[in-house]
Motif scaffolding. Structure first.
Motif, PDB file in Angstrom:
ATOM      1  N   GLN B 298       0.622  -1.266  -0.145  1.00  0.00           N
ATOM      2  CA  GLN B 298      -0.079   0.006   0.014  1.00  0.00           C
ATOM      3  C   GLN B 298       0.754   1.237   0.038  1.00  0.00           C
ATOM      4  O   GLN B 298       0.283   2.298  -0.408  1.00  0.00           O
ATOM      5  N   ARG B 300       3.293   4.282  -0.674  1.00  0.00           N
ATOM      6  CA  ARG B 300       3.762   4.914  -1.851  1.00  0.00           C
ATOM      7  C   ARG B 300       4.897   6.075  -1.353  1.00  0.00           C
ATOM      8  O   ARG B 300       4.930   6.504  -0.423  1.00  0.00           O
ATOM      9  N   LEU B 302       6.673   9.642  -1.913  1.00  0.00           N
ATOM     10  CA  LEU B 302       6.496  10.642  -2.479  1.00  0.00           C
ATOM     11  C   LEU B 302       7.701  11.502  -2.813  1.00  0.00           C
ATOM     12  O   LEU B 302       8.755  11.156  -2.088  1.00  0.00           O
ATOM     13  N   HIS B 319       7.829   8.104   2.642  1.00  0.00           N
ATOM     14  CA  HIS B 319       6.847   6.964   2.109  1.00  0.00           C
ATOM     15  C   HIS B 319       5.486   7.023   3.130  1.00  0.00           C
ATOM     16  O   HIS B 319       5.456   7.387   4.019  1.00  0.00           O
ATOM     17  N   CYS B 321       1.339   5.699   3.724  1.00  0.00           N
ATOM     18  CA  CYS B 321       0.446   4.554   3.368  1.00  0.00           C
ATOM     19  C   CYS B 321      -0.989   4.900   4.232  1.00  0.00           C
ATOM     20  O   CYS B 321      -0.735   5.049   5.349  1.00  0.00           O
ATOM     21  N   SER B 345       7.286   0.533   5.924  1.00  0.00           N
ATOM     22  CA  SER B 345       6.265   1.746   5.377  1.00  0.00           C
ATOM     23  C   SER B 345       4.883   1.436   5.276  1.00  0.00           C
ATOM     24  O   SER B 345       4.162   2.107   5.285  1.00  0.00           O
ATOM     25  N   GLU B 346       4.616   0.243   5.491  1.00  0.00           N
ATOM     26  CA  GLU B 346       3.235  -0.358   5.624  1.00  0.00           C
ATOM     27  C   GLU B 346       2.339  -0.099   6.765  1.00  0.00           C
ATOM     28  O   GLU B 346       1.485   0.067   6.775  1.00  0.00           O
TER      29      GLU B 346
END
Lengths: 494, 396
Positions: B298, B300, B302, B319, B321, B345-346
């Motif tokens: 999920q 992303r 930036l 990152h 999420c 990151s998730e």
């Protein structure tokens, strides 16, 4: 430019060597002079002007000494020449050292301090200055004819094989070679053989041993154990010999490639049986220079001031020998570098030379020969600690550890003494003794004594084998030189 | 003129081709030393591909105003581009390995079963000296670390920000059994042991110790690469789990993502950073374990634009999420964090990664991104020589 670099080996040497074969003597001299100046300027930049100035002025001093009509004028010219050469050395090499040591004294007596900026040190200045001094004194003593051709004087002083690290040749031995030398196929092959052996000693053996020596000398003295310190000293003892004798071999080999025969610089010094013997085998061109131009004149000057055979019950000979020898060795130490450690190293050798003449003379003679070798090797190795250590504190710490007084926990020598180091130590020992040369002679004798039917085949096989072995050393050395330029990073950013 | 040329050629011929007198050595010698020049022109042998991960010296332009500077620049260029260089380097490394089973370079140590370890790379990176416990912390150094970490923790705490300091264990700490036999410890306690013990006795601050979890995990699977200085995805997952478990004590809702959400795949032969340092990537390689999420990720990335990024030693990435249960975090890290990023990151609504070996303190980012959790991560051997510092504001 240093011999053991890729640029010298693959960029400078090939065209210079091949082109030099195309020229006849005088044209070859001009070509070699230009190549030498290029060689020096490549590494030292504008300091090549110092080298050129030294060559020009020493040529003129030589002419002036020769032309002097009275002994007084000749002496004046010689003194001026010595002042110039020693001044050059003092300015570039020792000025900062003298200032640093004089300033505390000047401060104490309220005098203005000496302010000396950092002068760039022209590489090889100690060598080319000593060569020039030898030439001038020999002209003064009439033991060498004066050189009227500037091209020859300039080539003698600037010649690239010797300009950086000797041997400190005598012009009296090279003068005829300037015009009458002959490059023969045998001499060319001998020169190449010598050059490759020297390159192997330097790039393969000395540089490998240097890594281990550096690692051990980097350990704080509080961390040293007896085993570790001895391993470090053994590595350094072999390294310094292989490094310097390797460089001399390369210089002598290069000289032979161009038809010159330089003086030998080393004669298996670690096989000496005393320190006196050591100095007749180590850096021979320097030790003979010091003997001829420092020790003997000093001893002679002292002897002239002593009336009769004895003074205060001591033989006149001893009055001459001891101070002259000690001062010569101290200055020998200082010649190696502007630092007290070198001065002490010279004094240390001087002290043993004096002891060997007096207190140790008889016991040393009576000693079993292997113990004589052991004594000499021990004294020399302990002396190298002074030479290598960063300061006197480290040297003292090393000596303490070597003789079992270290309480370090720097680890087991096995950490450093892996298979690779053992192999290179063994090769280093082999290269520091005449064993390999003797084995070669044995082989040749065996071939000469072989059955006639086999002799030609064996001789051919021996020649092919030795040629291939030399080429293998050349390739292996090139691999080591290339490796030294390989500098990968873990991450690209850094 | 023609006669002179003829006599010169005859002279060269006699010197080089008189095999009875010179054994062919001069000819072979000249051929060998001319070979690189010839190859430079005709390119008959292509260079062996070796990645040095640095910009090689560029060919200098001769400037008549500074003629002597050209020589040094050209020598640097020649040393980097010498035609057989990479082949000679490769042969040297290969020969050293095959003959002595040893490394041709100080910065890599070949251990048992061909495991590679970092050697002496620079004063900051010397895993061998660290492993041997050659240089224990002094009391002053321990105190320096305590003050540094407490200043960070206290400053952040006053602003309601949670602080974690964690140390990625050296490969030799988790796999000492593969270290060469000759590399023995001088003392039993490492700098990390010393620091953890010292903080236990003298501070309320704790170091998140990843060693027990990694030592337990290595019984099932390899958690470090064999030919690389870092842990692998599994090691990264273990470290990630420990960080999330630690945060779980303060943010009860969060748990590490279960291991069964990931698929373990074995990738083809790959050589690690240590193989490249040794210049033997074709000799030292391994099949690596990789973790891939079974469900689409999920988080992303930036675009990040911070002035700090203009410093070539710092890289920043952001990152986000949407499903991340944890608030915005800042992680200042070294290369060991890369294997944790796909997991971390998730779990965070936003996480800013600052790759900074010197473990700087990034107040501007904390304020701008409304950071609620700060994680400082550094590799264990950095304790040997790296002493990060705090901005003056924190030291008050």
């Amino acid at each position: 430019m240093i011999f053991s670099t890729l640029v010298f080996l693959f960029l400078f040497l090939p065209p210079v060597l091949l082109a030099s074969f195309l020229f006849k003597k005088e044209a070859q001299n001009v070509f070699l002079l230009l190549a030498s100046l290029f060689f020096y300027a490549w590494g030292e930049g504008a300091l090549v002007l110092v080298l050129l100035a030294s060559a020009l002025l020493n040529h003129l001093f030589g002419l002036a000494i020769h032309a002097g009509r009275s002994p007084g004028r000749r002496k004046t010219a010689l003194v001026a020449a010595l002042v110039f050469n020693l001044g050059l050395l003092a300015t570039f090499k020792y000025a900062a050292f003298f200032a640093a040591n004089l300033n505390p004294l000047l401060r104490a007596i309220g005098c203005p301090l000496l302010k000396i900026g950092r002068w760039p040190l022209p590489l090889g200045i100690s060598f080319f200055t000593f060569m020039a001094i030898a030439y001038l004194v020999e002209v003064y003593n009439r033991s060498s004819p004066v050189e009227k051709n500037f091209l020859h004087t300039a080539l003698f002083i600037t010649f690239f094989p010797t300009v950086l690290a000797g041997p400190i040749n005598r012009y009296s031995k090279l003068k005829r070679q300037m015009t009458e030398r002959q490059t023969t196929p045998e001499l060319l092959a001998a020169g190449i053989r010598r050059f490759i052996i020297g390159l192997g000693k330097k790039a393969l053996l000395a540089d490998t041993l240097a890594k281990s020596a550096d690692q051990i000398f980097a350990i704080p003295v509080s961390g040293l154990t007896a085993g570790l310190s001895w391993l470090g000293v053994v590595c350094y003892t072999l390294q310094i010999y292989l490094d310097f004798s390797g460089y001399s071999d390369m210089a002598i080999g290069l000289g032979q490639m161009f038809g010159f025969q330089f003086m030998e610089n080393f004669n298996y010094p670690y096989l000496s049986r005393s320190i006196k013997d050591f100095w007749s085998r180590w850096h021979i061109s320097l030790s003979t220079w010091l003997r001829d131009f420092l020790f003997l004149p000093l001893a002679y000057a002292i002897s002239r001031r002593i009336p009769g055979d004895r003074l205060l019950g001591i033989k006149a000979e001893s009055w001459c020998y001891y101070p002259a020898m000690f001062l010569t060795m101290v200055l020998c130490g200082l010649w190696h570098g502007p630092a007290w450690a070198f001065v002490l190293w010279g004094g240390y050798h001087g002290a043993f030379l004096m002891l060997e003449r007096h207190a140790l003379a008889r016991p040393l003679k009576r000693l079993w020969p292997p113990l004589q070798h052991a004594y000499s090797l021990l004294v020399v190795s302990c002396g190298w600690v002074l030479f290598r250590a960063a300061d006197l504190g480290q040297a003292a710490g090393f000596w303490r550890a070597m003789f079992g007084f270290g309480r370090g926990r720097g680890g087991n020598p096995a950490f450093y003494l892996d298979k690779k180091l053992l192999f290179f130590l063994a090769l280093g020992v082999l290269a520091a003794t005449p064993l390999a040369a003797r084995a070669g002679c044995r082989c040749q004798k065996f071939i000469a004594a072989a059955d006639a039917a086999w002799r030609a085949w064996l001789a051919a096989a021996f020649r092919v084998f030795s040629t291939l072995a030399l080429l293998a050393i050349l390739v292996a050395s090139s691999m080591a030189l290339a490796m030294a330029t390989f500098n990968p990073f873990i991450y690209f950013r850094f | 003129m023609l006669r002179a040329t003829n006599s010169s050629i005859r002279r060269v011929w006699q010197l080089l081709f008189n095999f009875k007198k010179n054994d062919g050595l001069p000819l072979l010698f000249l051929l060998l030393i001319f070979l690189p020049l010839a190859n430079q022109v005709f390119q008959f042998v292509q260079p062996y591909p070796l990645d040095e991960k640095r910009r090689l010296a560029e060919k200098p332009v001769f400037d008549s105003r500074h003629p002597f500077a050209y020589a040094q620049s050209y020598e640097d260029y020649y040393n980097d581009h010498f035609t057989f260089r990479t082949r000679l380097v490769y042969w040297n490394s290969l020969l050293t390995y095959k003959v002595f089973r040893a490394s041709a370079r100080d910065n890599v140590v070949i251990g048992k079963k061909d495991w590679l370890f970092l050697g002496n790379v620079n004063p900051y990176t010397d895993e061998i000296d660290y492993y041997r416990n050659l240089r224990p912390f002094t009391m002053d150094e321990l105190q320096y670390w305590r003050v540094l970490l407490e200043q960070r923790r206290n400053w952040l705490k006053r602003r309601g920000i949670h602080y974690i300091f964690t140390i990625a264990p050296n490969k030799s700490t988790i796999y000492p059994e593969f270290m060469p036999k000759a590399v023995v410890k001088i003392a039993s306690r490492s700098r990390q042991d010393q620091l953890i013990d010292y903080l236990k006795k003298n501070s309320t601050l704790t170091v998140l110790d990843l060693r027990p979890a990694l030592l337990a995990a290595k019984k099932d699977k390899l958690v470090y690469h064999k030919t690389d200085s870092h842990w692998n995805d599994l090691g990264g997952y273990v470290a990630y789990s420990e960080i999330i478990k630690n945060l779980g004590r303060y943010y009860g809702v969060v748990q590490p993502r279960p291991f069964d959400r990931y698929q373990i795949t074995k990738t083809g032969p790959v050589s690690g950073d240590l193989s490249s340092l040794l210049s033997l990537p074709d000799i030292f390689w391994e099949n690596q374990w990789q973790l891939e999420s079974k469900t689409p990720l999920q988080a992303r990335v930036l675009p990040a634009d911070y002035p700090e990024q203009r410093n070539r030693f710092v890289t920043i990435s952001v990152h986000t999420c949407a499903s991340g249960a944890l608030p915005a975090a800042l992680m200042v890290h070294d290369s060991f964090a890369h294997q944790m990023k796909q997991f971390l990151s998730e779990d965070f609504s936003k996480i800013v990664y600052v790759w900074d070996w010197s473990l700087g303190f990034y107040e501007k980012i904390i304020k701008k991104e409304n950071i609620k959790i700060v994680i400082d991560e550094m590799v264990e051997y950095s304790l040997l020589a790296r002493f990060p510092s705090n901005p003056r504001k924190l030291r008050r």
